[in-house]
Design a protein around this motif. Structure first.
Motif, PDB file in Angstrom:
ATOM      1  N   VAL A 159       5.597  34.015  50.748  1.00 58.38           N
ATOM      2  CA  VAL A 159       5.720  33.083  49.627  1.00 58.38           C
ATOM      3  C   VAL A 159       4.504  33.215  48.720  1.00 58.38           C
ATOM      4  N   LEU A 160       4.749  33.274  47.411  1.00 53.26           N
ATOM      5  CA  LEU A 160       3.681  33.315  46.419  1.00 53.26           C
ATOM      6  C   LEU A 160       3.403  31.889  45.954  1.00 53.26           C
ATOM      7  N   ILE A 161       2.152  31.475  46.046  1.00 51.34           N
ATOM      8  CA  ILE A 161       1.801  30.087  45.741  1.00 51.34           C
ATOM      9  C   ILE A 161       0.962  30.021  44.470  1.00 51.34           C
ATOM     10  N   TYR A 162       1.385  29.138  43.533  1.00 50.72           N
ATOM     11  CA  TYR A 162       0.639  28.894  42.307  1.00 50.72           C
ATOM     12  C   TYR A 162       0.041  27.480  42.340  1.00 50.72           C
ATOM     13  N   GLN A 163      -1.152  27.369  41.770  1.00 48.74           N
ATOM     14  CA  GLN A 163      -1.819  26.076  41.640  1.00 48.74           C
ATOM     15  C   GLN A 163      -1.946  25.749  40.150  1.00 48.74           C
ATOM     16  N   LEU A 164      -1.785  24.467  39.824  1.00 51.09           N
ATOM     17  CA  LEU A 164      -1.839  24.027  38.427  1.00 51.09           C
ATOM     18  C   LEU A 164      -2.773  22.841  38.293  1.00 51.09           C
ATOM     19  N   TYR A 168      -3.480  17.477  39.340  1.00 51.91           N
ATOM     20  CA  TYR A 168      -3.778  18.712  40.067  1.00 51.91           C
ATOM     21  C   TYR A 168      -2.739  18.939  41.146  1.00 51.91           C
ATOM     22  N   PHE A 169      -2.146  20.113  41.129  1.00 47.73           N
ATOM     23  CA  PHE A 169      -1.304  20.561  42.232  1.00 47.73           C
ATOM     24  C   PHE A 169      -2.165  21.435  43.132  1.00 47.73           C
ATOM     25  N   GLY A 170      -2.561  20.914  44.263  1.00 44.49           N
ATOM     26  CA  GLY A 170      -3.459  21.657  45.149  1.00 44.49           C
ATOM     27  C   GLY A 170      -2.728  22.225  46.331  1.00 44.49           C
ATOM     28  N   PHE A 171      -3.418  22.277  47.457  1.00 47.80           N
ATOM     29  CA  PHE A 171      -2.872  22.961  48.631  1.00 47.80           C
ATOM     30  C   PHE A 171      -1.742  22.175  49.280  1.00 47.80           C
ATOM     31  N   GLU A 214       1.800  22.651  46.274  1.00 45.09           N
ATOM     32  CA  GLU A 214       1.825  23.896  45.510  1.00 45.09           C
ATOM     33  C   GLU A 214       3.200  24.107  44.861  1.00 45.09           C
ATOM     34  N   VAL A 215       3.193  24.993  43.858  1.00 51.50           N
ATOM     35  CA  VAL A 215       4.448  25.508  43.325  1.00 51.50           C
ATOM     36  C   VAL A 215       4.699  26.822  44.053  1.00 51.50           C
ATOM     37  N   SER A 216       5.717  26.821  44.869  1.00 49.28           N
ATOM     38  CA  SER A 216       5.972  27.980  45.732  1.00 49.28           C
ATOM     39  C   SER A 216       7.078  28.851  45.153  1.00 49.28           C
ATOM     40  N   VAL A 217       6.850  30.152  45.182  1.00 44.94           N
ATOM     41  CA  VAL A 217       7.830  31.130  44.700  1.00 44.94           C
ATOM     42  C   VAL A 217       8.187  32.030  45.877  1.00 44.94           C
ATOM     43  N   THR A 218       9.442  32.018  46.282  1.00 45.35           N
ATOM     44  CA  THR A 218       9.878  32.858  47.395  1.00 45.35           C
ATOM     45  C   THR A 218      10.058  34.302  46.922  1.00 45.35           C
ATOM     46  N   SER A 219      10.147  35.221  47.865  1.00 46.10           N
ATOM     47  CA  SER A 219      10.195  36.643  47.530  1.00 46.10           C
ATOM     48  C   SER A 219      11.394  36.995  46.643  1.00 46.10           C
ATOM     49  N   ASP A 220      12.524  36.288  46.833  1.00 44.58           N
ATOM     50  CA  ASP A 220      13.691  36.595  46.005  1.00 44.58           C
ATOM     51  C   ASP A 220      13.583  36.007  44.594  1.00 44.58           C
ATOM     52  N   ILE A 223      10.609  36.199  42.884  1.00 47.56           N
ATOM     53  CA  ILE A 223       9.566  36.955  42.193  1.00 47.56           C
ATOM     54  C   ILE A 223      10.197  37.856  41.143  1.00 47.56           C
ATOM     55  N   GLU A 224       9.526  37.980  40.020  1.00 45.60           N
ATOM     56  CA  GLU A 224       9.936  38.732  38.826  1.00 45.60           C
ATOM     57  C   GLU A 224      10.906  37.942  37.945  1.00 45.60           C
ATOM     58  N   SER A 225      11.218  36.698  38.329  1.00 46.69           N
ATOM     59  CA  SER A 225      12.002  35.836  37.441  1.00 46.69           C
ATOM     60  C   SER A 225      11.041  34.905  36.694  1.00 46.69           C
ATOM     61  N   THR A 226      11.543  34.162  35.718  1.00 46.81           N
ATOM     62  CA  THR A 226      10.717  33.219  34.972  1.00 46.81           C
ATOM     63  C   THR A 226      10.653  31.886  35.721  1.00 46.81           C
ATOM     64  N   HIS A 227       9.449  31.333  35.816  1.00 46.45           N
ATOM     65  CA  HIS A 227       9.246  30.073  36.528  1.00 46.45           C
ATOM     66  C   HIS A 227       8.933  28.959  35.522  1.00 46.45           C
TER      67      HIS A 227
END
Length: 400
Positions: free
Chosen positions: A34-39, A50-53, A56-62, A64-68
């Motif tokens: 999972v790719l995790i983004y913090q804002l 604050y979005f911390g640990f 998080e905003v989590s992006v699963t592998s499927d 990735i490469e889409s617009t979030h």
């Protein structure tokens, strides 16, 4: 070590909401987990969200490469101060986008303006001054004791708990400078539709009819609710406190009948759980007439405007006035007549009829239209007479 982060970051806004969108860098395609983004949200350079640990905003592998997409609603109008959003992944530096606050060069400006607020809300208004103007005062018409703060050198904020309905029109927010320059904003304060006590029934066994109580008297023109919806469909002929909708089947057991209504201040939802086959509110008997009139009895007859009434177990009351008031009750399936006995000969009667379901009585129908009739005169039976001779006299005798 895999460097992977956001790209094509865009920050937009709508009303009080910040709208952020971004894509993943090409290197992120190698992420297996999972790719995790913090804002982080900043207002005039100060962190406010604050979005911390833990969030998080989590992006699963499927994904990735889409617009979030991500959004956040500010408690302060975006015109009042600059708002920034910082974004990063766990392996990338921060990227920042900013929506600048409003700048003014003519005179003071107040925000928000022309907005709708529910009674009970706490709202912060701001006054933005030109660079060479000095602040004097700021107030909301009809409110005392509001909290005044400075958000920057030329921006002042007034936080108010809104507990009064705007009368006739809007409520003014006024800001003045020490050079007597004055400007303001107009805001509307009121209630969402104030509905309660939803009660649903059927009259024709093909539709549901619901009624409710409307609180607070007549709505002012600027806060009149939009047409309510019953079962998610607009009421076809809306009237104050009443709505009906056709339904596929009435006798399907208990069901949740839901009404929604909204205006600029918010939304109201009411519900009533009922089996409509046990809540039949009949229409009044139609065409009541005296079909057979005798000296001491009469047969009343009527018909039904709803054909399905003919298979219901019905109870009816006949209200009879002839100096005194008498109520006579009758029962029967599809009941459409009643026999009244013990009447006075040659007498005028005034009768009306109402009915309801007998098995699951809900409520009486309205009374039917009044019917006048007069009983016939009564011819006495022939007397039982005989004679007795006693000498020169004849005695006539009869039985009483």
């Amino acid at each position: 070590f895999l460097y992977c982060g956001p790209q094509n970051v865009t920050l937009q806004h709508s009303g009080w909401m910040l709208l952020l969108s971004w894509e993943d860098q090409p290197s992120c395609s190698a992420v297996q987990d999972v790719l995790i983004y913090q804002l982080v949200v900043l207002r005039t350079g100060q962190q406010v969200h604050y979005f911390g640990f833990k969030d998080e905003v989590s992006v699963t592998s499927d994904q990735i490469e889409s617009t979030h997409y991500w959004n956040w609603t500010s408690s302060l109008a975006l015109e009042c101060a600059s708002h920034s959003v910082r974004l990063r992944s766990q392996t990338s530096p921060w990227k920042e986008q900013t929506i600048p606050g409003k700048q003014t060069s003519e005179g003071p400006e107040v925000f928000p303006k022309d907005e709708w607020f529910k009674v009970g809300s706490t709202v912060t208004f701001c006054c933005i001054l030109p660079s060479r103007e000095a602040f004097s005062t700021m107030y909301l018409t009809g409110y005392d004791g509001a909290q005044l703060n400075t958000t920057s050198n030329q921006t002042y904020a007034l936080t108010v708990h809104l507990n009064q309905v705007s009368e006739n029109s809007c409520t003014n927010v006024i800001c003045k400078t020490k050079t007597n320059k004055e400007n303001g904003a107009c805001v509307y304060i009121g209630y969402p539709p104030r509905y309660r006590d939803l009660r649903c029934e059927t009259r024709d066994l093909e539709s549901v009819e619901c009624q409710w109580t409307v609180e607070g008297g007549k709505s002012r023109p600027f806060k009149k609710p939009k047409d309510p919806q019953l079962l998610g469909r607009p009421c076809p002929m809306p009237s104050e406190g009443r709505c009906s909708q056709k339904v596929e089947k009435v006798g399907v057991g208990e069901r949740n009948w839901r009404l929604t209504a909204q205006n600029e201040f918010g939304k109201a939802e009411l519900s009533d759980t009922a089996d409509l086959s046990k809540r039949v509110h009949m229409f009044a008997p139609n065409g009541v007439k005296a079909v057979t009139v005798n000296a001491r009895s009469v047969i009343l007859q009527w018909d039904w405007t709803v054909q399905q009434y003919n298979i219901l177990n019905i109870t009816c009351q006949v209200h009879m006035r002839c100096g005194e008031i008498t109520i006579i009750e009758n029962f029967g399936v599809g009941l459409n007549c009643a026999v009244l006995n013990g009447l006075i000969p040659n007498w005028t009667y005034n009768v009306t009829v109402r009915c309801g379901t007998a098995q699951y009585f809900w409520k009486w129908s309205d009374w039917s239209k009044k019917v006048l009739f007069q009983t016939y005169g009564d011819v006495p039976e022939a007397l039982d007479v005989w004679m007795q001779m006693e000498g020169n006299q004849v005695k006539i005798i009869w039985k009483v």
